[in-house]
Each structure stands twice: as structure tokens, then as C-alpha cells.
Write a protein that holds these residues in place. Sequence first.
Motif, PDB file in Angstrom:
ATOM      1  N   PHE A 277       0.756  -1.305  -0.239  1.00  0.00           N
ATOM      2  CA  PHE A 277       0.527   0.285  -0.091  1.00  0.00           C
ATOM      3  C   PHE A 277       0.217   1.364  -0.156  1.00  0.00           C
ATOM      4  O   PHE A 277       0.581   2.083  -0.266  1.00  0.00           O
ATOM      5  CB  PHE A 277      -1.292   0.053   0.816  1.00  0.00           C
ATOM      6  CG  PHE A 277      -1.996  -1.357   1.379  1.00  0.00           C
ATOM      7  CD1 PHE A 277      -2.765  -0.836  -0.011  1.00  0.00           C
ATOM      8  CD2 PHE A 277      -2.668  -1.941   2.243  1.00  0.00           C
ATOM      9  CE1 PHE A 277      -3.674  -1.494  -0.074  1.00  0.00           C
ATOM     10  CE2 PHE A 277      -3.912  -2.821   1.683  1.00  0.00           C
ATOM     11  CZ  PHE A 277      -3.910  -2.375   0.991  1.00  0.00           C
ATOM     12  N   SER A 278       1.935   1.212   0.774  1.00  0.00           N
ATOM     13  CA  SER A 278       2.707   2.801   0.665  1.00  0.00           C
ATOM     14  C   SER A 278       3.151   2.979   0.120  1.00  0.00           C
ATOM     15  O   SER A 278       4.041   4.425  -0.645  1.00  0.00           O
ATOM     16  CB  SER A 278       3.652   1.738   2.082  1.00  0.00           C
ATOM     17  OG  SER A 278       4.927   1.357   1.674  1.00  0.00           O
ATOM     18  N   GLN A 279       3.815   1.620  -1.546  1.00  0.00           N
ATOM     19  CA  GLN A 279       4.516   1.797  -2.691  1.00  0.00           C
ATOM     20  C   GLN A 279       3.563   2.536  -3.721  1.00  0.00           C
ATOM     21  O   GLN A 279       3.066   2.701  -4.307  1.00  0.00           O
ATOM     22  CB  GLN A 279       4.997   0.564  -3.230  1.00  0.00           C
ATOM     23  CG  GLN A 279       6.678   0.668  -2.117  1.00  0.00           C
ATOM     24  CD  GLN A 279       7.488  -1.030  -3.312  1.00  0.00           C
ATOM     25  OE1 GLN A 279       6.924  -2.230  -2.962  1.00  0.00           O
ATOM     26  NE2 GLN A 279       7.923  -0.963  -4.038  1.00  0.00           N
ATOM     27  N   TYR A 280       2.055   1.605  -4.261  1.00  0.00           N
ATOM     28  CA  TYR A 280       1.428   1.551  -4.697  1.00  0.00           C
ATOM     29  C   TYR A 280      -0.486   2.100  -4.936  1.00  0.00           C
ATOM     30  O   TYR A 280      -0.744   2.781  -5.190  1.00  0.00           O
ATOM     31  CB  TYR A 280       1.487   0.896  -5.642  1.00  0.00           C
ATOM     32  CG  TYR A 280       2.461  -0.910  -5.998  1.00  0.00           C
ATOM     33  CD1 TYR A 280       3.390  -0.520  -6.819  1.00  0.00           C
ATOM     34  CD2 TYR A 280       2.610  -1.816  -5.404  1.00  0.00           C
ATOM     35  CE1 TYR A 280       3.820  -1.213  -7.004  1.00  0.00           C
ATOM     36  CE2 TYR A 280       3.461  -2.471  -5.620  1.00  0.00           C
ATOM     37  CZ  TYR A 280       4.292  -1.803  -6.383  1.00  0.00           C
ATOM     38  OH  TYR A 280       5.736  -2.813  -6.809  1.00  0.00           O
ATOM     39  N   GLY A 281       0.000   2.701  -3.178  1.00  0.00           N
ATOM     40  CA  GLY A 281      -1.607   2.853  -3.048  1.00  0.00           C
ATOM     41  C   GLY A 281      -2.303   1.761  -2.961  1.00  0.00           C
ATOM     42  O   GLY A 281      -1.952   0.858  -3.650  1.00  0.00           O
ATOM     43  N   ILE A 282      -3.381   2.386  -2.346  1.00  0.00           N
ATOM     44  CA  ILE A 282      -4.537   1.292  -2.524  1.00  0.00           C
ATOM     45  C   ILE A 282      -4.893   1.215  -3.573  1.00  0.00           C
ATOM     46  O   ILE A 282      -5.462   0.033  -4.440  1.00  0.00           O
ATOM     47  CB  ILE A 282      -6.198   2.008  -2.048  1.00  0.00           C
ATOM     48  CG1 ILE A 282      -7.157   0.705  -0.784  1.00  0.00           C
ATOM     49  CG2 ILE A 282      -6.496   2.967  -2.164  1.00  0.00           C
ATOM     50  CD1 ILE A 282      -8.046   0.837  -0.261  1.00  0.00           C
ATOM     51  N   HIS A 283      -5.376   2.453  -5.067  1.00  0.00           N
ATOM     52  CA  HIS A 283      -6.071   1.697  -5.719  1.00  0.00           C
ATOM     53  C   HIS A 283      -5.059   0.809  -7.165  1.00  0.00           C
ATOM     54  O   HIS A 283      -5.222  -0.402  -8.045  1.00  0.00           O
ATOM     55  CB  HIS A 283      -6.484   2.985  -6.693  1.00  0.00           C
ATOM     56  CG  HIS A 283      -7.316   3.375  -5.919  1.00  0.00           C
ATOM     57  ND1 HIS A 283      -8.442   2.724  -5.397  1.00  0.00           N
ATOM     58  CD2 HIS A 283      -7.646   5.015  -5.504  1.00  0.00           C
ATOM     59  CE1 HIS A 283      -9.545   4.107  -5.039  1.00  0.00           C
ATOM     60  NE2 HIS A 283      -8.358   5.079  -4.850  1.00  0.00           N
ATOM     61  N   GLY A 284      -3.574   1.031  -6.710  1.00  0.00           N
ATOM     62  CA  GLY A 284      -2.509   0.027  -7.201  1.00  0.00           C
ATOM     63  C   GLY A 284      -2.087  -1.215  -6.943  1.00  0.00           C
ATOM     64  O   GLY A 284      -1.301  -1.718  -7.054  1.00  0.00           O
ATOM     65  N   THR A 285      -2.439  -1.249  -4.882  1.00  0.00           N
ATOM     66  CA  THR A 285      -2.601  -2.456  -5.237  1.00  0.00           C
ATOM     67  C   THR A 285      -2.963  -3.714  -5.390  1.00  0.00           C
ATOM     68  O   THR A 285      -4.577  -3.767  -5.330  1.00  0.00           O
ATOM     69  CB  THR A 285      -2.240  -2.599  -3.177  1.00  0.00           C
ATOM     70  OG1 THR A 285      -1.288  -1.875  -3.050  1.00  0.00           O
ATOM     71  CG2 THR A 285      -2.578  -3.445  -2.074  1.00  0.00           C
ATOM     72  N   ARG A 286      -2.565  -4.705  -5.527  1.00  0.00           N
ATOM     73  CA  ARG A 286      -3.672  -5.546  -5.846  1.00  0.00           C
ATOM     74  C   ARG A 286      -3.776  -6.542  -4.740  1.00  0.00           C
ATOM     75  O   ARG A 286      -2.080  -7.018  -4.054  1.00  0.00           O
ATOM     76  CB  ARG A 286      -2.842  -7.098  -7.303  1.00  0.00           C
ATOM     77  CG  ARG A 286      -3.353  -5.411  -8.434  1.00  0.00           C
ATOM     78  CD  ARG A 286      -3.011  -6.639  -9.898  1.00  0.00           C
ATOM     79  NE  ARG A 286      -1.632  -6.926  -9.830  1.00  0.00           N
ATOM     80  CZ  ARG A 286      -1.281  -7.973  -9.595  1.00  0.00           C
ATOM     81  NH1 ARG A 286      -1.314  -8.944  -9.059  1.00  0.00           N
ATOM     82  NH2 ARG A 286       0.715  -8.117  -9.286  1.00  0.00           N
ATOM     83  N   LEU A 287      -4.459  -7.447  -4.604  1.00  0.00           N
ATOM     84  CA  LEU A 287      -4.164  -9.028  -3.391  1.00  0.00           C
ATOM     85  C   LEU A 287      -3.565  -9.939  -3.361  1.00  0.00           C
ATOM     86  O   LEU A 287      -2.933  -9.958  -2.187  1.00  0.00           O
ATOM     87  CB  LEU A 287      -6.157  -9.148  -3.323  1.00  0.00           C
ATOM     88  CG  LEU A 287      -7.000  -8.101  -2.251  1.00  0.00           C
ATOM     89  CD1 LEU A 287      -8.446  -9.107  -1.712  1.00  0.00           C
ATOM     90  CD2 LEU A 287      -6.627  -8.132  -0.322  1.00  0.00           C
ATOM     91  N   GLU A 288      -2.926 -10.073  -5.058  1.00  0.00           N
ATOM     92  CA  GLU A 288      -1.956 -11.049  -4.820  1.00  0.00           C
ATOM     93  C   GLU A 288      -0.676 -10.951  -4.881  1.00  0.00           C
ATOM     94  O   GLU A 288      -0.135 -11.689  -4.614  1.00  0.00           O
ATOM     95  CB  GLU A 288      -2.439 -12.006  -6.554  1.00  0.00           C
ATOM     96  CG  GLU A 288      -3.686 -12.259  -7.177  1.00  0.00           C
ATOM     97  CD  GLU A 288      -4.980 -11.251  -7.035  1.00  0.00           C
ATOM     98  OE1 GLU A 288      -5.814 -11.886  -7.900  1.00  0.00           O
ATOM     99  OE2 GLU A 288      -4.785 -10.425  -6.818  1.00  0.00           O
ATOM    100  N   GLN A 289      -0.322  -9.633  -4.842  1.00  0.00           N
ATOM    101  CA  GLN A 289       0.815  -9.012  -4.799  1.00  0.00           C
ATOM    102  C   GLN A 289       0.714  -9.433  -2.985  1.00  0.00           C
ATOM    103  O   GLN A 289       2.082  -9.485  -2.754  1.00  0.00           O
ATOM    104  CB  GLN A 289       1.026  -7.359  -4.596  1.00  0.00           C
ATOM    105  CG  GLN A 289       0.898  -7.228  -6.300  1.00  0.00           C
ATOM    106  CD  GLN A 289       1.283  -5.764  -6.535  1.00  0.00           C
ATOM    107  OE1 GLN A 289      -0.267  -5.239  -5.813  1.00  0.00           O
ATOM    108  NE2 GLN A 289       1.910  -4.937  -6.691  1.00  0.00           N
ATOM    109  N   VAL A 290       0.068  -8.894  -2.187  1.00  0.00           N
ATOM    110  CA  VAL A 290      -0.108  -8.991  -0.822  1.00  0.00           C
ATOM    111  C   VAL A 290      -0.120 -10.248  -0.656  1.00  0.00           C
ATOM    112  O   VAL A 290       1.267 -10.442   0.631  1.00  0.00           O
ATOM    113  CB  VAL A 290      -1.375  -8.307  -0.339  1.00  0.00           C
ATOM    114  CG1 VAL A 290      -1.125  -8.457   1.147  1.00  0.00           C
ATOM    115  CG2 VAL A 290      -1.280  -6.607  -0.326  1.00  0.00           C
ATOM    116  N   ALA A 291      -0.470 -11.151  -1.447  1.00  0.00           N
ATOM    117  CA  ALA A 291      -0.392 -12.736  -0.684  1.00  0.00           C
ATOM    118  C   ALA A 291       0.765 -13.254  -0.751  1.00  0.00           C
ATOM    119  O   ALA A 291       1.478 -14.074  -0.252  1.00  0.00           O
ATOM    120  CB  ALA A 291      -1.680 -13.601  -0.970  1.00  0.00           C
TER     121      ALA A 291
END
Length: 212
Positions: free
Chosen positions: A31-45
Motif C-alpha cells: 500500500f505504501s508503494q502503490y496506494g490502495i488503488h494500485g495494490t492487488r491482493l495477489e501481491q499482498v498474499a
Amino acid sequence: MAQDAVKKTGKRTQAVSAKKQAILAAALTTFSQYGIHGTRLEQVAELAGVSKTNLLYYYPSKDALYVAVMRNILDIWLAPLRAFREDFTPLVAIREYIRLKLEVSRDYPEASRLFCLEMLQGAPLLMAELTGDLKGLVAEKSAIIEGWVEAGKLAVVDPHHLIFMIWAATQHYADFATQVEAVTGKTLQDEAFFQQTVDNVQRMIIEGIRVR
């Protein structure tokens, strides 16, 4: 048998807590890199080392995950203000608050930058927390500062503006860390530079509010 069950439950609880913390840490980074709109849950997982299905079991949507991350950040961000106490002398209390805020900028730069990004976007998912816990805590600490001013222990200063100035001066070193490093060649991770920053920010603010 009962003891075995208790041990199993305890281990399961620890495992769940560790997994949720891993997800929150990964979410903070993305989130700090891409913001909420640029973040995908797959990235986080992937970063957390869990499946997307597992992530969604704990946090059913990206908004829910984002709000959980932001609440964690708010707890970190408000901890120094909660520690601000009336039983210290005014200048000691404010000096300590500045040091603690700079420690947060040093130790949690990603959290500070994400919080800044949320504020710039109008805090659409965090407004309830801002107008609740944050506002109440600022009002409580502002009353302490106001009491010091009325008692002649501090120069005449509006408590809100003093708090805002401390926030601006201390969070700059996290939110604009790239700029600070480009200009000085140093970061708050450098112990000598950190102490120099603490000393200078304290001096500039303290000298502005000291009773003449």
C-alpha cells in the motif's frame, strides 16, 4: 487430554496471529508503494507467503485490509501523543514528544508515508477514526498545553498549531526521506544524524514556546 487441547488451541492462536501480522506487514509495504488503488491482493498474499483465499479469510476485501493497516498505523502514530503527560514539566514533555515522534519517523517510515498518502486523498476510509480517537486525544492533550499557557509556564501559543508544527517537523523526515537523503546524504538510520535531527528540531520548537 484437556492440557493437550489447551496447548493446541494456544499454538493455533499464535499461528493465526503470526499469519495476520505477516499479511498486515505485506499490505503496509504494498500500500505504501502503490496506494490502495494500485495494490492487488495477489501481491499482498505473495509477499505474506499465504494464498489469496487465506488472506480473504482474515480480511474479506481490499478495503477491509486497508482499514486494518491504517488502524495499526494510527495506533503507532498516536502512541507518542498518548505518552504526553501533565506530570512532566512543559518543556520536558514537549521535548520528549518531539523525540518520540522522530523515533516513529525513523522506525516506521512506510507507515508514516502511507498515513500521509491517506490524508492527501481526503482520508475516505479513515475519517471515522480521525474524527473519533484522534480528535479526542488531541483535544485532551491540547487542554494540558492550554493549562500550561494560562499558568504562565509556556509562551502564548495555540495548542493545535503547536501540535501541527511538531507533526510537520517530525514526519517530514519519513514522508520526504528521499529528499532528506538527497540533500544531506544521510537518513535517520544514521545514529549521529538522528540525534542531530532531534537536537535541532527540539531547539527550534522549544525556543519558540519558552517563556521570555
